[in-house]
Design a protein around this motif. Structure first.
Motif, PDB file in Angstrom:
ATOM      1  N   MET A 232     -13.953  -6.130   7.637  1.00  0.00           N
ATOM      2  CA  MET A 232     -13.339  -4.737   7.640  1.00  0.00           C
ATOM      3  C   MET A 232     -12.486  -4.475   6.557  1.00  0.00           C
ATOM      4  O   MET A 232     -12.478  -3.368   5.953  1.00  0.00           O
ATOM      5  CB  MET A 232     -12.721  -4.638   9.123  1.00  0.00           C
ATOM      6  CG  MET A 232     -13.529  -4.569  10.053  1.00  0.00           C
ATOM      7  SD  MET A 232     -14.518  -2.937  10.387  1.00  0.00           S
ATOM      8  CE  MET A 232     -13.312  -1.937  10.394  1.00  0.00           C
ATOM      9  N   SER A 233     -11.733  -5.397   6.187  1.00  0.00           N
ATOM     10  CA  SER A 233     -11.020  -5.471   5.068  1.00  0.00           C
ATOM     11  C   SER A 233     -11.767  -5.113   3.742  1.00  0.00           C
ATOM     12  O   SER A 233     -11.300  -4.156   3.033  1.00  0.00           O
ATOM     13  CB  SER A 233     -10.024  -6.412   4.758  1.00  0.00           C
ATOM     14  OG  SER A 233      -9.174  -6.958   5.902  1.00  0.00           O
ATOM     15  N   ILE A 234     -12.765  -5.985   3.692  1.00  0.00           N
ATOM     16  CA  ILE A 234     -13.836  -5.453   2.423  1.00  0.00           C
ATOM     17  C   ILE A 234     -14.258  -4.226   2.575  1.00  0.00           C
ATOM     18  O   ILE A 234     -14.292  -3.212   1.593  1.00  0.00           O
ATOM     19  CB  ILE A 234     -14.803  -6.544   2.304  1.00  0.00           C
ATOM     20  CG1 ILE A 234     -14.008  -8.113   2.257  1.00  0.00           C
ATOM     21  CG2 ILE A 234     -15.652  -6.260   1.374  1.00  0.00           C
ATOM     22  CD1 ILE A 234     -15.020  -9.144   2.149  1.00  0.00           C
ATOM     23  N   GLY A 235     -14.562  -3.684   3.903  1.00  0.00           N
ATOM     24  CA  GLY A 235     -15.583  -2.279   3.982  1.00  0.00           C
ATOM     25  C   GLY A 235     -14.343  -1.295   3.727  1.00  0.00           C
ATOM     26  O   GLY A 235     -14.766  -0.256   3.127  1.00  0.00           O
ATOM     27  N   ARG A 236     -13.133  -1.676   3.913  1.00  0.00           N
ATOM     28  CA  ARG A 236     -12.288  -0.664   3.606  1.00  0.00           C
ATOM     29  C   ARG A 236     -11.925  -0.168   2.318  1.00  0.00           C
ATOM     30  O   ARG A 236     -11.722   0.756   1.647  1.00  0.00           O
ATOM     31  CB  ARG A 236     -10.639  -0.619   4.613  1.00  0.00           C
ATOM     32  CG  ARG A 236     -10.701  -0.594   6.081  1.00  0.00           C
ATOM     33  CD  ARG A 236      -9.376  -0.622   6.555  1.00  0.00           C
ATOM     34  NE  ARG A 236      -8.974  -2.025   6.385  1.00  0.00           N
ATOM     35  CZ  ARG A 236      -8.902  -2.754   7.460  1.00  0.00           C
ATOM     36  NH1 ARG A 236      -9.494  -2.225   8.493  1.00  0.00           N
ATOM     37  NH2 ARG A 236      -8.613  -3.842   7.591  1.00  0.00           N
ATOM     38  N   LEU A 237     -12.113  -1.376   1.398  1.00  0.00           N
ATOM     39  CA  LEU A 237     -11.834  -1.318   0.132  1.00  0.00           C
ATOM     40  C   LEU A 237     -12.975  -0.586  -0.587  1.00  0.00           C
ATOM     41  O   LEU A 237     -12.989   0.223  -1.504  1.00  0.00           O
ATOM     42  CB  LEU A 237     -11.464  -2.551  -0.649  1.00  0.00           C
ATOM     43  CG  LEU A 237     -10.176  -3.405  -0.340  1.00  0.00           C
ATOM     44  CD1 LEU A 237      -9.988  -4.844  -0.759  1.00  0.00           C
ATOM     45  CD2 LEU A 237      -9.042  -2.430  -1.063  1.00  0.00           C
ATOM     46  N   PHE A 238     -14.129  -0.947  -0.241  1.00  0.00           N
ATOM     47  CA  PHE A 238     -15.362  -0.372  -0.686  1.00  0.00           C
ATOM     48  C   PHE A 238     -15.341   1.289  -0.122  1.00  0.00           C
ATOM     49  O   PHE A 238     -15.796   1.934  -0.662  1.00  0.00           O
ATOM     50  CB  PHE A 238     -16.618  -1.033   0.224  1.00  0.00           C
ATOM     51  CG  PHE A 238     -17.106  -2.160  -0.669  1.00  0.00           C
ATOM     52  CD1 PHE A 238     -17.367  -2.114  -2.037  1.00  0.00           C
ATOM     53  CD2 PHE A 238     -17.321  -3.307  -0.052  1.00  0.00           C
ATOM     54  CE1 PHE A 238     -17.716  -3.177  -2.925  1.00  0.00           C
ATOM     55  CE2 PHE A 238     -17.733  -4.358  -0.766  1.00  0.00           C
ATOM     56  CZ  PHE A 238     -17.943  -4.390  -2.215  1.00  0.00           C
ATOM     57  N   ALA A 239     -15.088   1.239   0.988  1.00  0.00           N
ATOM     58  CA  ALA A 239     -14.756   2.825   1.463  1.00  0.00           C
ATOM     59  C   ALA A 239     -13.943   3.639   0.607  1.00  0.00           C
ATOM     60  O   ALA A 239     -14.163   4.975   0.400  1.00  0.00           O
ATOM     61  CB  ALA A 239     -14.114   2.943   2.977  1.00  0.00           C
ATOM     62  N   ILE A 240     -12.835   3.126  -0.288  1.00  0.00           N
ATOM     63  CA  ILE A 240     -12.106   3.630  -1.258  1.00  0.00           C
ATOM     64  C   ILE A 240     -12.692   3.820  -2.330  1.00  0.00           C
ATOM     65  O   ILE A 240     -12.815   4.719  -3.087  1.00  0.00           O
ATOM     66  CB  ILE A 240     -10.740   2.828  -1.381  1.00  0.00           C
ATOM     67  CG1 ILE A 240      -9.854   3.043   0.082  1.00  0.00           C
ATOM     68  CG2 ILE A 240      -9.798   3.728  -2.308  1.00  0.00           C
ATOM     69  CD1 ILE A 240      -8.747   2.175   0.187  1.00  0.00           C
ATOM     70  N   LEU A 241     -13.400   2.667  -2.742  1.00  0.00           N
ATOM     71  CA  LEU A 241     -13.916   2.600  -3.839  1.00  0.00           C
ATOM     72  C   LEU A 241     -15.093   3.638  -4.311  1.00  0.00           C
ATOM     73  O   LEU A 241     -14.868   4.220  -5.410  1.00  0.00           O
ATOM     74  CB  LEU A 241     -14.754   1.133  -4.215  1.00  0.00           C
ATOM     75  CG  LEU A 241     -15.466   0.766  -5.596  1.00  0.00           C
ATOM     76  CD1 LEU A 241     -14.354   1.007  -6.717  1.00  0.00           C
ATOM     77  CD2 LEU A 241     -16.007  -0.560  -5.555  1.00  0.00           C
ATOM     78  N   MET A 242     -16.196   3.763  -3.460  1.00  0.00           N
ATOM     79  CA  MET A 242     -17.143   4.747  -3.768  1.00  0.00           C
ATOM     80  C   MET A 242     -16.675   6.049  -3.772  1.00  0.00           C
ATOM     81  O   MET A 242     -17.070   6.745  -4.812  1.00  0.00           O
ATOM     82  CB  MET A 242     -18.559   4.209  -2.901  1.00  0.00           C
ATOM     83  CG  MET A 242     -19.057   3.002  -2.861  1.00  0.00           C
ATOM     84  SD  MET A 242     -19.119   2.446  -4.644  1.00  0.00           S
ATOM     85  CE  MET A 242     -20.469   3.492  -5.124  1.00  0.00           C
ATOM     86  N   PRO A 243     -15.908   6.555  -2.822  1.00  0.00           N
ATOM     87  CA  PRO A 243     -15.659   7.906  -2.960  1.00  0.00           C
ATOM     88  C   PRO A 243     -14.685   7.971  -4.340  1.00  0.00           C
ATOM     89  O   PRO A 243     -14.930   9.204  -4.714  1.00  0.00           O
ATOM     90  CB  PRO A 243     -14.752   8.062  -1.537  1.00  0.00           C
ATOM     91  CG  PRO A 243     -15.416   7.204  -0.687  1.00  0.00           C
ATOM     92  CD  PRO A 243     -15.582   6.113  -1.613  1.00  0.00           C
ATOM     93  N   SER A 244     -14.130   7.121  -4.720  1.00  0.00           N
ATOM     94  CA  SER A 244     -12.991   7.319  -5.809  1.00  0.00           C
ATOM     95  C   SER A 244     -13.914   7.622  -7.050  1.00  0.00           C
ATOM     96  O   SER A 244     -13.858   8.366  -7.854  1.00  0.00           O
ATOM     97  CB  SER A 244     -12.326   6.111  -6.203  1.00  0.00           C
ATOM     98  OG  SER A 244     -11.460   6.020  -4.817  1.00  0.00           O
ATOM     99  N   VAL A 245     -15.006   6.779  -7.134  1.00  0.00           N
ATOM    100  CA  VAL A 245     -15.817   6.937  -8.294  1.00  0.00           C
ATOM    101  C   VAL A 245     -16.806   8.154  -8.186  1.00  0.00           C
ATOM    102  O   VAL A 245     -17.084   9.012  -9.083  1.00  0.00           O
ATOM    103  CB  VAL A 245     -16.982   5.795  -8.096  1.00  0.00           C
ATOM    104  CG1 VAL A 245     -18.170   6.182  -9.167  1.00  0.00           C
ATOM    105  CG2 VAL A 245     -16.395   4.494  -8.507  1.00  0.00           C
ATOM    106  N   THR A 246     -17.074   8.655  -6.971  1.00  0.00           N
ATOM    107  CA  THR A 246     -17.731   9.996  -6.817  1.00  0.00           C
ATOM    108  C   THR A 246     -16.931  11.238  -7.108  1.00  0.00           C
ATOM    109  O   THR A 246     -17.357  11.986  -7.839  1.00  0.00           O
ATOM    110  CB  THR A 246     -18.218  10.096  -5.310  1.00  0.00           C
ATOM    111  OG1 THR A 246     -19.222   9.040  -5.060  1.00  0.00           O
ATOM    112  CG2 THR A 246     -18.941  11.440  -5.203  1.00  0.00           C
TER     113      THR A 246
END
Length: 584
Positions: A232-246
Motif C-alpha cells: 500500500m505504501s508503494i501504491g500510494r507513491l505510485f498514485a502520486i507519481l503518475m498523476p504528477s507526470v500527467t
C-alpha cells in the motif's frame, strides 16, 4: 548487482539486442517524421486546398506507419526472447548452485527465501530487460530526436522544455528515493509469507490435531498484513507519481497552445507547425515518462538482482577437488561390493556453535559387516550419518572409504557408492516406478520388485491396482509412514552401492517387519557395508558391532552381549526398552 547480472546473462543475446537497438532507431525516426508530414498536410494541403498534396503526404504517412509497426513487432520479439532466455539461464544456474549447498548453507537462506529468489526475484530482472529493450532504448533516441525536431519547428517555443523536463525529473527523483527502501522491505516480506504458507501446508495435520487453526491463521494474517502495508505504501507513491507526470504533461500542452497561439497571431508560426510542435513536446515528455516507468521497476529489480547474486556468491563448502581421486574396485569376496569405511579422530562442530557435536570418533567398519550407532537424542547419530556421504564435512579428523579421504573424492562418485536412507522418508511426486528409479535410472522392473521384496514393500505394492505405476503424491503423503520408509529403503537398495546408511529408517516399522527386513539386508545389499542409526534396540542388537554415543563421544563399542557387560550407557538404553530376560 543488476548491471553485473545483466552483463553476464545477456552475453548470448548481444547480437539480438544490437539488432533491437537498430530497429528502435528506425522506429523512432519513423515516429518523429510523422508530425512533420502532418504539419505539411495542414500547411500545404488543407490551408491551400491542394487535395493531391494531402493524398500524397497521407500515403507517405501510411507507409511510414506500416514500417514502424513491422519494426516494432520484430524488435518486441527479439527483446522478449532475450528476456525469457535470461530468466531461463538464471533459474537454471541458481537451481544447480543450490543443489551443491550443504545443510547449513540451505538453512542460512531458508527454503522459502530460496524459492522466492528463484522465481519472483528473477521475474523482476526479466521485466527490466524486456521494458528496457522494448521501450527504454527508444526513450533517449526519442528525447534527443524530439528536441532537435522541436527546435527546427520553433526555437523560442522550445524554451518551455527548460522548465518542463527539470520539473519532471525533480518530481520523479523525489518519489523514487522513497520507493527504493519499500521495495527492499517488500521482498523480505514476500519471503515471510512464503515461509508461513509452506509451514501451514506441510504442518496442516499437526495444526488440526492440536486445534491451532486460529493461532496459525493469526500468524499468516500478521505476515500478510505486513506485506499489504508495504504494498500500500508503494501504491500510494505510485498514485502520486503518475498523476504528477500527467499534470506536467497537461501543463505542457496548455503552455504550448497558449504561447503557440500568440506566435501564430503575430504571424511568426503556422498552424501546422504548432500541431507538429505539440506532438514533439508530447513525444519528448512521453520518452521521459517511459524512463519513469523503467525507473519505477528498476529499484525492485536492483534489490532482486542483489538477492540473486547473494545466493550465487556462496561458495559451497562441499565440492569436488580440482583433481579428484577415484575409488578402487571393491576388494571384498567375489560378487560382493562392500567398502571399508573408517572414521579417524572425527570431530564435528556446526558453524558458529561453541560445543562439538562429535568428538574424537574412531570407528573401523569392515566390508560386508553391519555397524550400528545407538544413543540418546542429541548424541550425534544423524550428524555422523551425514558425514559418510559427505553431506557435511568433518571439522577435524577424516572419513575414508577404502583408504581414500571422502574430501579427495568427487561427491558424485562418493554418493554413487554410499546410499543413504534419511530419517524422514521423502518421496518425489511421480509413480512408484519413477520413485524407485531415483536409485538407479536403468533398473529393470524385475530389479525393482527384488528391491521391494527385500524392503518388505512388495506386498502392499502388489495390492495396488496399478502396481509400479501407482501415483505417488509429493512427499509420499498418500502412503503411511511405514510404507514411505519401506519405499525409501527399496529406492536405496536399487542403487547397488558399496555402503548403505540407514538413518533411523526402521522406526515406523512393526517389530516383525523390522526383523524380516534386517535379516534379508546382507543378501539384498550384495555384501555391502551396512551402517544403521537407530534408537530402537531391536534394530541394532544383531549388528556385528554396536557403537554407543553419548553427547558426541563414543562410550562403548562391541556386540550386544559385550556391551551389556561393559557399557552402562548401553545397558541403560536396552533395559529402558526391553526386560532383562529379553536382553539376555
Amino acid at each position: 548487482m543488476l548491471l553485473k547480472t545483466l552483463r553476464h546473462y545477456l552475453k548470448p543475446y548481444a547480437g539480438s539486442l544490437a539488432i533491437v537497438f537498430l530497429l528502435k532507431i528506425i522506429e523512432t525516426i519513423a515516429v518523429l517524421s510523422l508530425p512533420t508530414l502532418n504539419a505539411d498536410i495542414i500547411n500545404d494541403g488543407v490551408v491551400t486546398g491542394d487535395t493531391d498534396k494531402i493524398w500524397s503526404l497521407g500515403g507517405q504517412m501510411l507507409a511510414i506507419t506500416v514500417v514502424q509497426g513491422v519494426v516494432a513487432v520484430i524488435g518486441t520479439y527479439l527483446s522478449s526472447r532475450a528476456a525469457m532466455g535470461l530468466g531461463r539461464a538464471m533459474r537454471k544456474d541458481i537451481f544447480n548452485h543450490v543443489q551443491r549447498f550443504n545443510l547449513e548453507e540451505v538453512s542460512r537462506f531458508g527454503a522459502p527465501s530460496l524459492i522466492t529468489r528463484s522465481t519472483n526475484d528473477i521475474q523482476q530482472v526479466q521485466m527490466v530487460v524486456f521494458m528496457a529493450s522494448t521501450m527504454m532504448l527508444m526513450a533517449p533516441i526519442m528525447l534527443v530526436g524530439g528536441t532537435v525536431m522541436a527546435l527546427r519547428v520553433d526555437v523560442p517555443l522550445s524554451a518551455l522544455l527548460l522548465v518542463l523536463i527539470p520539473l519532471l525529473l525533480v518530481v520523479v527523483g523525489v518519489l523514487m528515493s522513497r520507493l527504493l527502501p519499500h521495495f527492499q522491505v517488500m521482498q523480505s516480506r514476500i519471503d515471510r509469507v512464503n515461509l508461513v504458507m509452506r509451514e501451514q501446508i506441510q504442518g496442516v495435520r499437526v495444526i488440526r490435531a492440536f486445534v491451532r487453526q486460529k493461532e496459525r491463521g493469526q500468524v499468516f494474517t500478521e505476515a500478510n498484513d505486513s506485506l499489504t502495508r508495504t504494498s500500500m505504501s508503494i501504491g500510494r507513491l505510485f498514485a502520486i507519481l503518475m498523476p504528477s507526470v500527467t499534470v506536467i504533461m497537461n501543463l505542457a500542452s496548455i503552455g504550448v497552445m497558449w504561447f503557440g497561439g500568440l506566435r501564430i497571431n503575430d504571424g511568426q508560426m503556422e498552424v501546422g507547425d504548432l500541431t507538429a510542435f505539440l506532438n514533439y513536446i508530447m513525444q519528448i515528455l512521453f520518452s521521459v515518462m517511459i524512463a519513469v516507468m523503467l525507473v519505477t521497476i528498476l529499484p525492485r529489480a536492483q534489490v532482486a538482482a542483489g538477492r540473486f547474486q547473494e545466493v550465487m556468491a556462496v561458495d559451497p563448502a562441499i565440492k569436488a577437488p580440482a583433481e579428484p581421486t577415484h575409488l578402487p574396485a571393491p576388494g571384498g569376496a567375489a560378487g560382493t561390493r562392500g567398502r571399508h569405511v573408517k572414521l579417524d579422530n572425527v570431530t564435528f562442530r556446526y558453524p558458529g556453535a561453541d560445543s562439538r557435536v562429535l568428538a574424537d570418533i574412531n570407528i573401523d567398519m569392515a566390508p560386508g559387516t553391519t555397524t550400528a550407532f545407538i544413543g540418546s537424542t542429541g548424541s550425534g547419530k544423524t550428524t555422523l550419518a551425514n558425514l559418510l556421504p559427505r553431506l557435511l564435512d568433518v571439522t577435524e579428523g577424516s572419513v575414508s572409504v577404502d583408504g581414500v579421504d571422502v574430501r579427495d573424492l568427487d561427491p558424485h562418485e562418493l554418493r554413487e557408492n554410499v546410499a543413504t536412507v534419511p530419517q524422514k522418508a521423502y518421496l518425489f511426486s511421480g509413480t512408484i516406478r519413477s520413485t524407485l528409479q531415483h536409485g538407479r535410472q536403468d533398473a529393470t522392473d524385475a530389479e525393482l520388485w527384488q528391491a521391494l521384496e527385500a524392503a518388505q514393500a512388495a506386498g502392499f505394492v502388489q495390492a495396488l491396482d496399478d502396481g509400479l505405476d501407482h501415483e505417488v503424491d509429493q512427499g509420499g503423503v498418500n502412503f503411511s509412514g511405514g510404507q514411505r520408509q519401506r519405499l525409501a529403503i527399496a529406492r536405496a537398495l536399487v542403487r547397488r552401492a558399496g555402503v548403505y546408511v540407514f538413518d533411523d529408517s526402521f522406526s515406523a516399522l512393526d517389530y516383525a517387519t523390522d526383523a524380516r527386513l534386517r535379516a534379508g539386508l546382507p543378501q539384498a545389499t550384495g555384501g555391502a557395508t551396512i551402517v544403521v542409526v537407530a534408537q530402537r534396540v531391536a534394530s541394532v542388537r544383531n549388528a556385528d558391532q554396536i557403537v554407543v554415543l553419548d553427547e558426541g563421544h563414543v562410550v562403548g563399542v562391541g556386540t550386544h552381549n559385550e556391551l551389556m557387560d561393559t557399557c552402562p550407557t548401553y545397558a541403560e538404553i536396552v533395559l529402558s526398552q526391553i526386560s532383562a530376560e529379553e536382553a539376555a
